[in-house]
Design an enzyme around this catalytic site. Structure first.
Site, PDB file in Angstrom:
ATOM      1  CE1 TYR A 133      34.410 -35.804  -3.163  1.00  0.00           C
ATOM      2  CE2 TYR A 133      35.211 -35.401  -1.070  1.00  0.00           C
ATOM      3  CZ  TYR A 133      35.304 -34.701  -2.455  1.00  0.00           C
ATOM      4  OH  TYR A 133      36.231 -33.671  -2.822  1.00  0.00           O
ATOM      5  CE  LYS A 140      22.074 -25.859 -19.961  1.00  0.00           C
ATOM      6  NZ  LYS A 140      23.167 -24.747 -20.259  1.00  0.00           N
ATOM      7  NE  ARG A 170      43.210 -32.229  -2.011  1.00  0.00           N
ATOM      8  CZ  ARG A 170      43.303 -33.608  -2.787  1.00  0.00           C
ATOM      9  NH1 ARG A 170      44.464 -34.825  -2.011  1.00  0.00           N
ATOM     10  NH2 ARG A 170      43.177 -33.318  -3.635  1.00  0.00           N
ATOM     11  CB  ALA A 204      35.433 -25.073 -11.103  1.00  0.00           C
ATOM     12  CG  ASP A 216      40.336 -32.065  -8.448  1.00  0.00           C
ATOM     13  OD1 ASP A 216      40.310 -32.712  -7.143  1.00  0.00           O
ATOM     14  OD2 ASP A 216      39.603 -31.615  -8.952  1.00  0.00           O
ATOM     15  CD  GLU A 273      28.189 -26.648  -7.196  1.00  0.00           C
ATOM     16  OE1 GLU A 273      28.844 -26.921  -6.827  1.00  0.00           O
ATOM     17  OE2 GLU A 273      29.074 -26.888  -8.654  1.00  0.00           O
TER      18      GLU A 273
HETATM   19  P1  FAD Z   1      40.185 -32.937   1.632  1.00  0.00           P
HETATM   20  O1  FAD Z   1      39.443 -33.418   2.549  1.00  0.00           O
HETATM   21  O2  FAD Z   1      42.201 -32.158   1.832  1.00  0.00           O
HETATM   22  O3  FAD Z   1      41.026 -35.007   0.983  1.00  0.00           O
HETATM   23  C1  FAD Z   1      41.639 -34.741  -0.209  1.00  0.00           C
HETATM   24  C2  FAD Z   1      42.112 -36.627   0.325  1.00  0.00           C
HETATM   25  O4  FAD Z   1      42.945 -36.727   1.367  1.00  0.00           O
HETATM   26  C3  FAD Z   1      40.862 -37.510   0.565  1.00  0.00           C
HETATM   27  O5  FAD Z   1      41.307 -38.667  -0.470  1.00  0.00           O
HETATM   28  C4  FAD Z   1      40.857 -37.615   1.951  1.00  0.00           C
HETATM   29  O6  FAD Z   1      40.460 -39.017   1.984  1.00  0.00           O
HETATM   30  C5  FAD Z   1      42.541 -37.498   2.209  1.00  0.00           C
HETATM   31  N1  FAD Z   1      42.442 -36.691   3.149  1.00  0.00           N
HETATM   32  C6  FAD Z   1      42.054 -35.301   3.997  1.00  0.00           C
HETATM   33  N2  FAD Z   1      42.933 -35.151   4.766  1.00  0.00           N
HETATM   34  C7  FAD Z   1      43.637 -35.894   4.979  1.00  0.00           C
HETATM   35  C8  FAD Z   1      44.570 -35.667   6.101  1.00  0.00           C
HETATM   36  N3  FAD Z   1      44.761 -35.243   7.355  1.00  0.00           N
HETATM   37  N4  FAD Z   1      46.223 -36.521   5.880  1.00  0.00           N
HETATM   38  C9  FAD Z   1      45.949 -37.375   4.546  1.00  0.00           C
HETATM   39  N5  FAD Z   1      45.053 -37.798   4.212  1.00  0.00           N
HETATM   40  C10 FAD Z   1      43.886 -36.853   4.202  1.00  0.00           C
HETATM   41  N6  FAD Z   1      37.106 -28.018  -7.023  1.00  0.00           N
HETATM   42  C11 FAD Z   1      37.251 -27.260  -6.708  1.00  0.00           C
HETATM   43  O7  FAD Z   1      38.127 -27.027  -7.077  1.00  0.00           O
HETATM   44  N7  FAD Z   1      37.063 -25.744  -6.636  1.00  0.00           N
HETATM   45  C12 FAD Z   1      35.289 -25.637  -6.646  1.00  0.00           C
HETATM   46  O8  FAD Z   1      34.476 -24.778  -5.790  1.00  0.00           O
HETATM   47  C13 FAD Z   1      34.921 -27.151  -5.726  1.00  0.00           C
HETATM   48  N8  FAD Z   1      33.491 -27.215  -4.942  1.00  0.00           N
HETATM   49  C14 FAD Z   1      33.364 -28.808  -4.790  1.00  0.00           C
HETATM   50  C15 FAD Z   1      32.449 -28.804  -3.763  1.00  0.00           C
HETATM   51  C16 FAD Z   1      32.040 -30.152  -3.256  1.00  0.00           C
HETATM   52  C17 FAD Z   1      30.318 -29.715  -2.990  1.00  0.00           C
HETATM   53  C18 FAD Z   1      32.524 -30.951  -3.907  1.00  0.00           C
HETATM   54  C19 FAD Z   1      32.362 -33.019  -3.286  1.00  0.00           C
HETATM   55  C20 FAD Z   1      33.735 -30.969  -4.062  1.00  0.00           C
HETATM   56  C21 FAD Z   1      34.541 -29.252  -4.853  1.00  0.00           C
HETATM   57  N9  FAD Z   1      35.221 -29.187  -5.577  1.00  0.00           N
HETATM   58  C22 FAD Z   1      35.341 -28.067  -5.705  1.00  0.00           C
HETATM   59  C23 FAD Z   1      35.866 -31.025  -5.689  1.00  0.00           C
HETATM   60  C24 FAD Z   1      37.234 -31.098  -4.934  1.00  0.00           C
HETATM   61  O9  FAD Z   1      38.209 -29.685  -4.732  1.00  0.00           O
HETATM   62  C25 FAD Z   1      38.184 -32.342  -4.666  1.00  0.00           C
HETATM   63  O10 FAD Z   1      37.344 -33.036  -4.967  1.00  0.00           O
HETATM   64  C26 FAD Z   1      39.475 -32.875  -4.950  1.00  0.00           C
HETATM   65  O11 FAD Z   1      40.175 -33.046  -4.932  1.00  0.00           O
HETATM   66  C27 FAD Z   1      38.990 -33.055  -2.732  1.00  0.00           C
HETATM   67  O12 FAD Z   1      38.791 -31.991  -1.947  1.00  0.00           O
HETATM   68  P2  FAD Z   1      38.142 -31.928  -0.183  1.00  0.00           P
HETATM   69  O13 FAD Z   1      38.633 -30.979  -0.316  1.00  0.00           O
HETATM   70  O14 FAD Z   1      36.970 -32.676  -0.838  1.00  0.00           O
HETATM   71  O15 FAD Z   1      39.318 -33.245  -0.074  1.00  0.00           O
END
Ligand code: FAD
Length: 285
Positions: free
Chosen positions: A141, A268, A106, A50, A108, A16
């Site tokens: 996660y 890095k 999604r 980010a 944060d 990444e």
């Molecule tokens: P979701 O899959 O939408 O889940 C969020 C929460 O809602 C979870 O608790 C889930 O259980 C719940 N949920 C999911 N779907 C539903 C539904 N339909 N109804 C009700 N509840 C639901 N952040 C950035 O800003 N930029 C990045 O480039 C970035 N890259 C990332 C790469 C990886 C591999 C990971 C693991 C995280 C990354 N993040 C990034 C962080 C990420 O945006 C956050 O962790 C965010 O809080 C959740 O995103 P998600 O897509 O997992 O959310």
């Protein structure tokens, strides 16, 4: 090339990168890319948002990696606080530039949400699928998403993402492989058969460690605590021990036939190189 096709053929190794902030120069990231050149990497992921980076720089860097470095790329895309037409025009730009892999997220939740077109990654995934022939990954996660009330809830929502067309998953970083193996078991029990890439971050200094614990809330095994205690005042020994710890984790994961390793290298490349030098020959073809 679509990442799902790479995953069908081998245990993948990917890294990444984050793009420069809005007005920063591309010099540092070009240096990073030059140093990654020649390593046995299947693809690079480019984060969005980010550290204040802009979506423009995410797409610009993705194009550069693909066209100038001939490396496959997956572009991260967050949807919270975005408008549908913005997403549609971004997908058009990606299609025009042959960027065919997207990590649908999604993001944060910001303090102020102005647009509510999307609530979850599961709102974005079918939209991307309907607007082009994209390969779509999503986040998962092993120790559950911090907002999820339980593991069961989180797995159900993850299953929904895969049912809506997500082709593979990339995991949040973890320091304890048992957490990942338990997660794999929960996926199997819930009949989620998507490939999962294990997210590993080599921890190379104490400040970085504190930040990742705050962000991910991951479990810290006693062995890792000991390393920190022993070397916290010796940065170069801590770096060596952190990389050795990551190599140990990766070898264990590879021996358990994980689908791939996704390395959070914090731009890095020397850390990716040290790790790759130690795992050559272990990968499943
Ligand atoms: P979701 O899959 O939408 O889940 C969020 C929460 O809602 C979870 O608790 C889930 O259980 C719940 N949920 C999911 N779907 C539903 C539904 N339909 N109804 C009700 N509840 C639901 N952040 C950035 O800003 N930029 C990045 O480039 C970035 N890259 C990332 C790469 C990886 C591999 C990971 C693991 C995280 C990354 N993040 C990034 C962080 C990420 O945006 C956050 O962790 C965010 O809080 C959740 O995103 P998600 O897509 O997992 O959310």
């Amino acid at each position: 090339m679509k990442i799902k096709d790479i995953l069908d053929n081998r245990q993948s190794f990917s890294v990444e990168l984050f793009p420069p902030k809005k007005t920063d120069s591309f010099d540092n990231i070009i240096n990073t890319l030059d140093n990654l050149n020649g390593l046995d990497i299947d693809f690079v992921s480019v984060t969005y948002g980010a550290g204040g980076s802009s979506r423009d720089n995410t797409v610009k860097l993705s194009k550069k990696i693909k066209s100038e470095y001939n490396l496959e790329v997956i572009t991260h895309l967050t949807c919270i606080n975005s408008k549908k037409d913005e997403i549609a025009s971004l997908l058009d730009e990606m299609k025009e530039n042959n960027l065919e892999n997207i990590l649908a997220l999604r993001g944060d939740i910001p303090s102020e949400v102005i647009y509510d077109d999307y609530k979850y990654a599961s709102d974005l995934i079918p939209e991307i699928k309907s607007l082009g022939d994209f390969c779509v990954g999503a986040a998962c996660y092993p120790e559950k998403h911090p907002e999820a009330p339980s593991n069961v809830y989180d797995i159900k929502k993850l299953k929904q993402k895969t049912a809506l067309g997500c082709d593979f998953l990339i995991s949040q970083l973890f320091l304890d492989n048992t957490m990942f193996f338990n997660f794999q078991e929960r996926l199997e029990l819930a009949d989620v058969n998507t490939k999962v890439l294990a997210g590993i971050m080599p921890v190379i200094n104490k400040a970085q460690f504190e930040r990742i614990i705050q962000l991910s809330g991951c479990n810290v095994p006693p062995k890792f605590k000991k390393i920190l205690e022993k070397y916290e005042h010796n940065p170069s020994a801590l770096k060596d021990a952190g990389i050795a710890y990551a190599i140990d984790q990766i070898i264990d994961l590879m021996c358990h036939d994980v689908d791939g390793i996704h390395l959070y290298i914090m731009n890095k490349p020397e850390n990716a190189k040290r790790i790759l030098d130690n795992i050559t020959g272990l990968r499943n073809a």
